[in-house]
Enzyme design. Structure first.
Site, PDB file in Angstrom:
ATOM      1  N   ASP A  99      18.793  33.519 -40.268  1.00  0.00           N
ATOM      2  CA  ASP A  99      18.206  32.694 -41.322  1.00  0.00           C
ATOM      3  C   ASP A  99      16.858  32.165 -40.841  1.00  0.00           C
ATOM      4  OD1 ASP A  99      18.261  31.357 -43.898  1.00  0.00           O
ATOM      5  OD2 ASP A  99      18.550  29.496 -42.792  1.00  0.00           O
ATOM      6  N   GLU A 102      13.612  29.134 -41.884  1.00  0.00           N
ATOM      7  CA  GLU A 102      13.050  28.070 -42.703  1.00  0.00           C
ATOM      8  C   GLU A 102      11.549  28.267 -42.753  1.00  0.00           C
ATOM      9  OE1 GLU A 102      14.802  26.049 -44.483  1.00  0.00           O
ATOM     10  OE2 GLU A 102      16.732  26.582 -43.591  1.00  0.00           O
ATOM     11  N   HIS A 143      14.133  21.093 -45.555  1.00  0.00           N
ATOM     12  CA  HIS A 143      14.404  21.272 -44.124  1.00  0.00           C
ATOM     13  C   HIS A 143      14.062  20.065 -43.257  1.00  0.00           C
ATOM     14  CE1 HIS A 143      10.103  21.961 -43.704  1.00  0.00           C
ATOM     15  NE2 HIS A 143      10.172  23.041 -44.472  1.00  0.00           N
ATOM     16  N   HIS A 152      18.809  21.666 -44.694  1.00  0.00           N
ATOM     17  CA  HIS A 152      18.881  23.067 -44.308  1.00  0.00           C
ATOM     18  C   HIS A 152      18.306  23.225 -42.899  1.00  0.00           C
ATOM     19  CE1 HIS A 152      19.358  25.133 -48.443  1.00  0.00           C
ATOM     20  NE2 HIS A 152      19.743  23.869 -48.524  1.00  0.00           N
ATOM     21  N   ASP A 163      22.614  27.048 -40.741  1.00  0.00           N
ATOM     22  CA  ASP A 163      22.932  27.930 -41.863  1.00  0.00           C
ATOM     23  C   ASP A 163      23.430  29.290 -41.378  1.00  0.00           C
ATOM     24  OD1 ASP A 163      22.141  25.852 -43.414  1.00  0.00           O
ATOM     25  OD2 ASP A 163      20.430  26.840 -44.345  1.00  0.00           O
TER      26      ASP A 163
END
Length: 235
Positions: free
Chosen positions: A7, A9, A57, A152, A157
């Protein structure tokens, strides 16, 4: 089988307008078990995050100002993902950003560095058509706690997605209809606190002779090719 659940960000929604990756998180799964060999890095994007992205985030420009840049970690990152099937939720979003970052330093697209990329969102939609299939929704559906996910984070995640992915792909590992823990097994064996034993039913001599005659007839019909003749103790 090696999976890397990945994942990112970002500072915003579109790398074509100059947005950058600010965090990469990944966890390794070998033979359906988490290995604990994670990859996690924060990145200095040399720009501000959009207000909407910052709310998601919480990674401020000040926090990221002393972090490495993508070019500083790219070799370690590509070595990590190298021989794995990559699992990403809503893969086109992350791949677009990864390809943009790689392109900035003269490297080929991300898919050229790993054997396969699988979109877990596509898989979830095939399993649960018409349902919500966000990471939060899948955690709820599969009973995976995400109470600690207030913001997040790429590593968090990835860890949650790894649990979701294992749940979505577990299949049927035994002939049992459901998986039961030891307490459930004991409850079935001792229903309502009572222990039940199956009765032993004896076979009469007449029944044994009738069974033997039946087997003899089957053996003759197959020209002596029946398998039970090869086992000692059978008629």
């Amino acid at each position: 089988m090696r999976w890397v659940i990945l994942d990112t960000e970002t500072t915003g929604l579109d790398p074509d307008t100059g947005h950058r990756i600010i965090e990469i998180g990944a966890v390794e799964v070998m033979n359906r078990s988490l290995t604990g060999r994670d990859f996690h890095v924060y990145l200095n994007p040399d720009r501000e995050s959009d207000p909407g992205a910052l709310e998601v985030h919480g990674l401020t420009t000040d926090f990221l100002s002393d972090k490495p840049r993508f070019k500083d970690v790219v070799d370690e990152f590509l070595d990590y993902v190298g021989d794995a099937e990559i699992i990403i939720h809503n893969a086109p979003f992350d791949l677009k950003f990864l390809d943009a970052e790689l392109g900035k330093i003269g490297k080929k697209s991300f898919k050229t560095f790993c054997p396969e990329v699988t979109d877990s969102l596509v898989h979830a939609k095939s399993l649960h058509p018409g349902k919500r299939n966000s990471l939060d929704a899948l955690c709820d559906r599969y009973g995976i706690s995400n109470a600690h996910r207030t913001l997040h984070g790429a590593l968090l995640d990835s860890q949650l997605l790894a649990e979701v992915w294992l749940a979505m792909t577990r299949g049927q590992d035994s002939l049992a209809i459901e998986e039961y823990d030891e307490a459930s097994r004991l409850e079935r064996a001792n229903h309502n606190g009572k222990h039940y034993e199956l009765p032993a039913i004896s076979v009469s001599e007449q029944e044994l002779q009738a069974h033997g005659a039946y087997l003899e007839a089957l053996d003759k019909a197959s020209d002596g090719k029946t398998l039970w003749r090869t086992f000692a103790g059978h008629v």
